[in-house]
Scaffold this motif. Structure first.
Motif, short mmCIF file in Angstrom:
data_model
loop_
_atom_site.label_atom_id
_atom_site.label_comp_id
_atom_site.label_asym_id
_atom_site.label_seq_id
_atom_site.Cartn_x
_atom_site.Cartn_y
_atom_site.Cartn_z
N PRO A 41 56.11 -52.24 -34.30
CA PRO A 41 56.94 -53.31 -32.16
C PRO A 41 57.26 -55.39 -32.21
O PRO A 41 57.28 -55.64 -31.72
N THR A 42 56.48 -56.18 -34.18
CA THR A 42 57.06 -57.64 -33.28
C THR A 42 57.94 -57.19 -34.46
O THR A 42 58.63 -58.96 -34.58
N GLY A 43 58.32 -56.49 -35.53
CA GLY A 43 59.49 -56.59 -36.35
C GLY A 43 59.22 -56.82 -37.59
O GLY A 43 59.91 -57.12 -38.44
N LYS A 44 58.41 -56.72 -37.98
CA LYS A 44 57.33 -56.71 -39.82
C LYS A 44 57.42 -55.39 -39.70
O LYS A 44 57.20 -54.56 -39.99
N VAL A 45 57.73 -55.81 -41.43
CA VAL A 45 57.81 -54.46 -42.40
C VAL A 45 56.83 -54.01 -42.58
O VAL A 45 56.13 -55.23 -43.47
N ALA B 267 50.40 -54.95 -27.86
CA ALA B 267 49.79 -55.85 -28.17
C ALA B 267 51.13 -56.81 -28.47
O ALA B 267 51.64 -58.18 -28.17
N SER B 268 52.87 -55.99 -28.90
CA SER B 268 53.19 -57.29 -29.19
C SER B 268 54.29 -57.03 -27.73
O SER B 268 55.02 -57.71 -28.06
N ARG B 269 53.92 -56.72 -26.37
CA ARG B 269 54.33 -57.01 -25.59
C ARG B 269 53.46 -57.78 -25.03
O ARG B 269 53.90 -58.32 -23.35
N TRP C 149 58.12 -48.99 -32.44
CA TRP C 149 57.89 -48.03 -34.11
C TRP C 149 59.35 -47.85 -35.03
O TRP C 149 60.46 -47.67 -34.06
N LEU C 150 59.66 -48.28 -35.95
CA LEU C 150 61.25 -47.68 -36.57
C LEU C 150 60.73 -47.16 -37.74
O LEU C 150 59.91 -48.16 -38.94
N VAL C 151 60.59 -46.14 -38.03
CA VAL C 151 60.51 -45.29 -39.16
C VAL C 151 62.23 -45.03 -39.86
O VAL C 151 62.96 -43.69 -39.71
N LEU D 186 67.95 -56.09 -42.01
CA LEU D 186 68.21 -56.60 -41.25
C LEU D 186 68.37 -55.96 -39.34
O LEU D 186 67.43 -56.61 -38.55
N ALA D 187 68.96 -55.23 -39.15
CA ALA D 187 69.89 -54.38 -38.43
C ALA D 187 68.05 -53.38 -37.82
O ALA D 187 67.14 -53.56 -36.63
N ALA D 188 67.60 -53.23 -39.20
CA ALA D 188 66.13 -52.36 -38.67
C ALA D 188 64.44 -53.18 -38.31
O ALA D 188 64.09 -52.74 -37.18
N GLN D 189 64.84 -54.36 -38.37
CA GLN D 189 63.76 -55.14 -38.18
C GLN D 189 64.42 -55.97 -36.67
O GLN D 189 62.99 -56.16 -36.15
N SER D 190 65.72 -55.97 -36.60
CA SER D 190 65.75 -56.66 -35.49
C SER D 190 65.41 -55.45 -34.38
O SER D 190 65.45 -55.86 -32.93
N ASN D 191 65.98 -53.90 -34.27
CA ASN D 191 66.31 -53.47 -33.59
C ASN D 191 64.05 -53.26 -32.95
O ASN D 191 63.72 -52.92 -31.48
N ALA D 192 63.71 -53.03 -33.81
CA ALA D 192 62.09 -52.81 -33.44
C ALA D 192 61.34 -54.04 -33.07
O ALA D 192 60.91 -53.79 -31.75
N PHE D 193 62.19 -55.88 -32.99
CA PHE D 193 61.59 -56.44 -32.68
C PHE D 193 62.34 -56.94 -31.29
O PHE D 193 61.12 -56.37 -30.14
N PHE D 194 63.74 -56.35 -31.14
CA PHE D 194 63.88 -56.22 -29.58
C PHE D 194 63.42 -55.53 -28.39
O PHE D 194 63.56 -56.07 -27.34
N ASN D 195 62.87 -54.09 -29.50
CA ASN D 195 62.48 -52.92 -28.75
C ASN D 195 61.11 -52.75 -28.19
O ASN D 195 60.75 -52.70 -27.76
#
Length: 331
Positions: A240-244, A267-269, A213-215, A201-210
């Motif tokens: 960057p949309t919070g999708k895995v 694209a996400s922004r 990319w998060l790896v 949850l935290a990984a997806q949320s942080n990627a989405f809110f910012n």
């Protein structure tokens, strides 16, 4: 920007540097065969993570401290140089998690070393690690690193639970956050484990809110340490949309994903979330309370009227300026 292949490793880590380093070599070769440009390895992957169930002052705890005293390495050091040679051979950027030796071995840090084809790129020391006392000291810096694959930043494990840190990286221009972790399960049933759910949850949320990319690279060993801890695994790449976009449960191996990282961020922004850019729409002038440290200083709180003075207490100080966190150093 040309396409970049990101990768993260699920690894069964042991308290044996030579074995871990050999396993990393195998994974780097596998990553190279898949055309990986940026590879993330787990937290404390070089020496293995600590057993925090050991009683303070007990002989097993003392032996564990002595283990890290002996096995921690400086950065650069023998193991980072070994990884640098592999990075150079394959034109790869690699994040290695390790116990870092400093102050002649009297300060040990839970660190990551970012290593590129040209050698050491930078060091990050875990900042949110109060619970790691007395084994590891806290870090004080939050650097970002300009690389051919974009601007990278590092976090370690529990840092993921602090959106302030990760938002600060976004404000500093980070495009990819690389997370090395040793994230355990609360129990032994991966399908219903709350701790594992919280990491996802935290990984997806942080990627989405910012909108970057998060790896994530995690341990995946089972029955570890004195309490038989099972690690969650769940190494993943979040867009960057919070999708895995790539995920590995609890088996050893690599997850990879290839994309034009910059184009996906754009694209996400501009398109994905109602066409909104969440960095543009911030109101930082309203967020001063986030860096107000007055709760740490009761005498100053008295002077500002946050605590009502009572008979017998010292006179409030005249200085009524709020105590704020020290300014971040320029990147």
């Amino acid at each position: 920007m040309p396409e970049t292949t990101l990768a993260a490793a699920n690894v069964k880590i042991v308290h044996d540097k030579a074995r871990n380093l050999n396993r990393f070599g195998e994974l780097i070769e596998e990553a190279a065969a898949k055309g990986v440009d940026v590879l993330v390895l787990p937290e404390m992957g070089l020496q293995g993570y600590a057993d925090f169930a050991l009683g303070m002052g007990s002989k097993p705890a003392a032996e564990q401290k002595q283990y890290y005293y002996r096995e921690a390495e400086t950065i650069p050091g023998p193991s980072t140089e070994h990884i640098a040679a592999l990075a150079r051979r394959h034109g790869m950027t690699i994040q290695l998690g390790l116990a870092e030796r400093s102050l002649h071995g009297n300060a040990i840090y839970n660190s990551t070393a970012l290593i590129g084809p040209g050698g050491l790129v930078g060091i990050y020391r875990m900042t949110h690690n109060t619970f790691e006392f007395p084994y590891f000291s806290p870090g004080e810096e939050m650097p970002v690193f300009r690389t051919p694959h974009g601007t990278l930043a590092s976090i370690i494990c529990y840092d993921l639970a602090f959106p302030e840190l990760i938002r600060a990286y976004a404000v500093k221009g980070a495009e990819v956050v690389l997370m090395s972790t040793a994230w355990p399960m609360r129990g032994h049933d991966r399908a219903s484990d709350y701790h594992g759910f919280a990491m996802d949850l935290a990984a997806q949320s942080n990627a989405f809110f910012n909108q970057f990319w998060l790896v994530v690279s995690n341990h995946c060993e089972k029955g570890a340490y004195s309490q038989g801890v099972d690690y969650y695994g769940g190494s993943q790449i979040v867009d960057p949309t919070g999708k895995v976009v790539a995920y590995l449960a609890d088996e050893e191996g690599l997850v990879t994903h290839t994309a034009d990282l910059e184009a996906e961020i754009l694209a996400s922004r501009t398109e994905a979330f109602f066409g909104l850019n969440l960095l543009m729409d911030r109101r930082p002038e309203l967020y001063g309370d986030l860096v107000d440290e007055s709760h740490r200083y009761p005498h100053e709180a008295l002077s500002r009227g946050r605590i009502a003075p009572q008979e017998g207490l010292a006179e409030p100080a005249l200085d009524r300026r709020p105590r704020l966190a020290k300014p971040a150093r320029p990147a």
